[in-house]
Structures are given as structure tokens and as C-alpha cells.
Design a protein around this motif. Structure first.
Motif: not given
Length: 425
Positions: A353, A355, A358, A401, A403-405, A415, A417
């Protein structure tokens, strides 16, 4: 002529008396010792010994400031100090105290220094009287300009450490003044100005007036953003831009970009350069970077032994950059003596992504081990069926997938998942 003869006669007479006293060695007759000297003095104007200073009447930061800045403390390590110098040093110290306590709001201190001698040298007993405090009678804080209504600047005014009625402390004033400048730069107000900055002290009434006016100037914005690398596609590099050109500049956003780029594990040396452009309207901060890539491959091998697991070994290989798409691969082989365990695992990660944080992830794992199978009654703890020894093989496949914030102020991401998995055992 006769007057000259009389002088010579008197000098001769004095010398003769001295010689007679020395030769005859008359008992009980000695020259008086110089006053105010320590044992071992060779002459009235010299003293061999240490200088020690004891301070009373003040403590904490006041005493520490006196000890750090009073000239007399520079002589405490000297072995020979003249008596005349000692006297002038004492007078100078009393005068110096008049200014050493002013930064703490005491403009009329008094001091007495009692000098005595000891077996090792001089001893000073310095008794300090702080005197009345200088209190703040009027406070005038103002922030004007484009950023005057920002929450950070309003909070700075609320947190001002020297309200009306408090004792004047110069260090607190300077720290608060500097904190405004630091906050302004963090928010992108690089051209802030201190229009008025003064402390007016009336030593007769022991009152002080503080006037401090700041002009924030314009807030800078992010200008051109450029991160280049020959080994990565531009769409991969674009993921590191957390802001768009034209957004207000903040140091927090800059630091967040640094963290994102560093956490990608692609780069060894990360140099981000900023260029101030005051000619633009609004003024801009251009950001550019061409970081140096890490080594493409990393290898790891560990060997150990534990009383519960026996001998074990791990071999791992990581390809940090498989292609210009930014994907990477981690493969490892583990061996363990207990249960003759063998583990082989591969992890794959691909940015998917625009972003940051991702990824598409995939994992494959094979496990072989000898197990002791038994069925235990939870209530009694006894085996229901006899234990059976045998090998166990399992294959685990997973794809999904990641995703890290990055929470504000955190150096580690959170994280999430989402995945589908397949297990065959």
C-alpha cells in the motif's frame, strides 16, 4: 658629621647585643612569635597550610552557588597563602556575596567571616544572612502573531513558573524564556522574535516587574519531499512520506518519518537533510534524503544447551531486499535434542500500500518431533490411556495482511494481522 657618627654607633650597639644574646644562650629569653599564624610559620607575612571554608545560614542551591563561584574557594588547595592576601580575600568575599545571591532573589545579603588558625592552616567560618526576598509585583506575558492561539503557546503561558507574589529566580525566568523558543521551533515557527524581555528590580522596595513579549512569525510548511534510492521503486519510497507538501511543519512529523524509514530495515545510514526556504509564501522546509542501503544478506547461527531441552542449534538466513518492490525473506532451521525436534520455517513480507506499515505476509513451517502421547483426566490427573510414543509431523501455512500503527510518542509500532491458515498434522 656628629649626627652620622651617632647613628653608626647605635647600629653597632644593636648588633653587638644580638651577638651576645646568641653566644651566651641566656635561658628563658625568646623573640615573640608573629600574631595570627599557624605552627610552622617561617615569617609574619607567610603561612604554610590549608584553607578550609565552612558556610552557615544557607543551604541547597544557594550554598552550592556560593561554593562554585566565590573566589576564595579557588585557594582551598593552595599550601602557602600570605596573611595580607588572606585579609583582602576575606573582604572581597563579603563583596562578592552581594551579587552571588541576586540570581535567587536576594539583593541585600549580609555576611560575616571569622578567620582563625588550626594545626593545618586557615579556617573560615562564613555566616550568611540572605536578607529579604525580591517578590514579583507585576507580570506581563504576551504572545502575538500567527501562532498566538495555538494550544501549545497558550499552555506555555499557563505554566509560567513565576507568578505575581513569588520570589524572583533568574534561572527560572531564563528556562521559561528558552522553552518558548524550543516550542516555537518544534511547531515550525523558525522566525519567532522576543520583542520585549526585561526584569525591572526595585532594590529599595524589593519588588520586580517582568515583561516578556513574543512574536511567533509565520509557521513554515513542508515543501519538496525527496527520498531517493536506486535499489527501490519510487512507489516503495513514497510510502515513507507521512505528510504532503504544503502541510504545516512540525518536528514530530519529521521524527515520525525517521522512525518509519529506520524501521523498514532497508537502510544502514539514514541522513535526512532539511533546507529552509524563506522566499516562498508561506515559507517552506524542503526535505531530502538518499540513505545508504544495508547489506543485502544477513546470516545468523546460535548453539546452546539447556537442562530442560538439551542441546539446540539455530541457523538463519535473511535476504533484506529480494527485489526493487521492497520484499524480503527470512529462512531458518532449528534443531533440538529433546524429542529429536527439527523445525524449518520461512517468512515472506511485501509492501502492498502507499500507506506505510501495510504488508502482505506469508509463512511456511515444517515441524518434526517424537512425542509422548497420553490422555489425562483433568480431575484426577491420571492417565486414561497408556502413553504412546511416536513421531509427529506438522505443516503450517499462513497468508494475510499485516498493519503497523505508530502511537504518538512510541518508538515501537502496534501490529494487527489478518490471515488465513492451513495446518496438517
Amino acid at each position: 658629621m656628629c649626627q652620622t657618627v651617632r647613628v653608626k654607633y647605635r647600629l653597632t650597639k644593636t648588633l653587638l647585643c644580638s651577638v651576645l644574646i646568641s653566644c651566651l644562650g641566656l635561658p628563658g629569653l625568646a623573640l615573640p612569635a608573629p600574631a595570627d599564624t599557624a605552627p610552622g610559620s617561617a615569617a609574619e607575612h607567610r603561612l604554610t597550610g590549608d584553607l578550609k571554608i565552612e558556610i552557615s545560614g544557607v543551604k541547597g542551591e544557594l550554598a552550592a552557588n556560593i561554593q562554585a563561584n566565590l573566589s576564595a574557594f579557588g585557594y582551598t588547595d593552595e599550601r602557602i597563602i600570605s596573611k595580607r592576601r588572606m585579609s583582602s580575600l576575606r573582604d572581597d568575599s563579603i563583596k562578592e556575596l552581594q551579587t552571588l545571591l541576586q540570581p535567587f532573589g536576594y539583593y541585600h545579603p549580609q555576611a560575616q567571616v571569622k578567620v582563625s588558625t588550626t594545626d593545618s592552616g586557615w579556617l573560615w567560618k562564613m555566616e550568611v544572612e540572605k536578607g529579604p526576598e525580591v517578590l514579583i509585583s507585576e507580570l506581563d506575558l504576551q504572545v502575538s502573531g500567527e501562532g498566538s492561539e495555538l494550544e501549545e503557546f497558550l499552555q506555555w503561558q499557563q505554566d509560567w513558573p513565576l507568578p505575581v507574589g513569588s520570589r524572583l529566580v533568574h534561572s527560572a525566568y531564563e528556562q521559561a524564556k528558552q522553552s518558548f523558543g524550543l516550542q516555537a521551533e518544534l511547531l515550525g515557527f523558525f522566525d519567532y522574535q522576543s520583542i520585549t524581555h526585561e526584569i525591572l528590580v526595585d532594590a529599595k522596595t524589593n519588588q520586580a516587574v517582568i515583561r516578556l513579549h513574543f512574536e511567533t512569525g509565520p509557521q513554515f510548511v513542508f515543501g519538496d519531499l525527496s527520498i531517493k534510492s536506486d535499489a527501490l521503486q519510487q512507489k516503495v519510497l513514497d510510502r515513507f512520506y507521512l505528510v504532503d507538501s504544503g502541510e504545516p511543519y512540525t518536528a514530530e512529523q519529521m521524527e515520525a518519518m525517521r522512525e518509519i524509514i529506520a524501521s523498514s530495515l532497508y537502510f544502514k545510514h539514514l541522513n535526512i537533510e532539511t533546507e529552509i526556504d524563506r522566499e516562498s509564501t508561506p515559507p517552506r522546509v524542503n526535505v531530502s534524503s538518499k540513505p545508504e542501503l544495508r547489506e543485502r544478506d544477513r546470516y545468523k547461527a546460535t548453539v546452546g544447551y539447556g537442562s530442560d531441552k538439551g542441546a539446540r542449534m539455530l541457523l538463519a538466513w535473511e535476504r533484506r531486499l529480494l527485489s526493487s518492490r521492497g520484499d524480503r525473506l527470512l529462512t531458518g532451521l532449528g534443531l533440538q535434542q529433546q524429542d529429536s525436534e527439527i523445525t524449518f520455517r520461512t517468512d515472506y513480507k511485501l509492501p502492498i500500500s502507499i500507506q506505510p506499515g501495510r504488508f502482505f505476509i506469508a509463512t511456511g513451517q515444517y515441524l518434526y518431533q517424537n512425542d509422548d502421547f497420553s490422555f489425562i483426566d483433568d480431575n484426577t490427573g491420571q492417565a486414561i490411556f497408556p502413553a504412546v510414543d511416536g513421531p509427529r509431523n506438522s505443516i503450517w501455512l499462513r497468508a494475510g495482511r499485516l498493519s503497523e500503527y505508530w502511537p504518538q510518542g512510541s518508538s515501537q509500532p502496534l501490529s494487527q494481522t489478518l490471515f488465513l491458515g492451513f495446518l496438517d498434522e
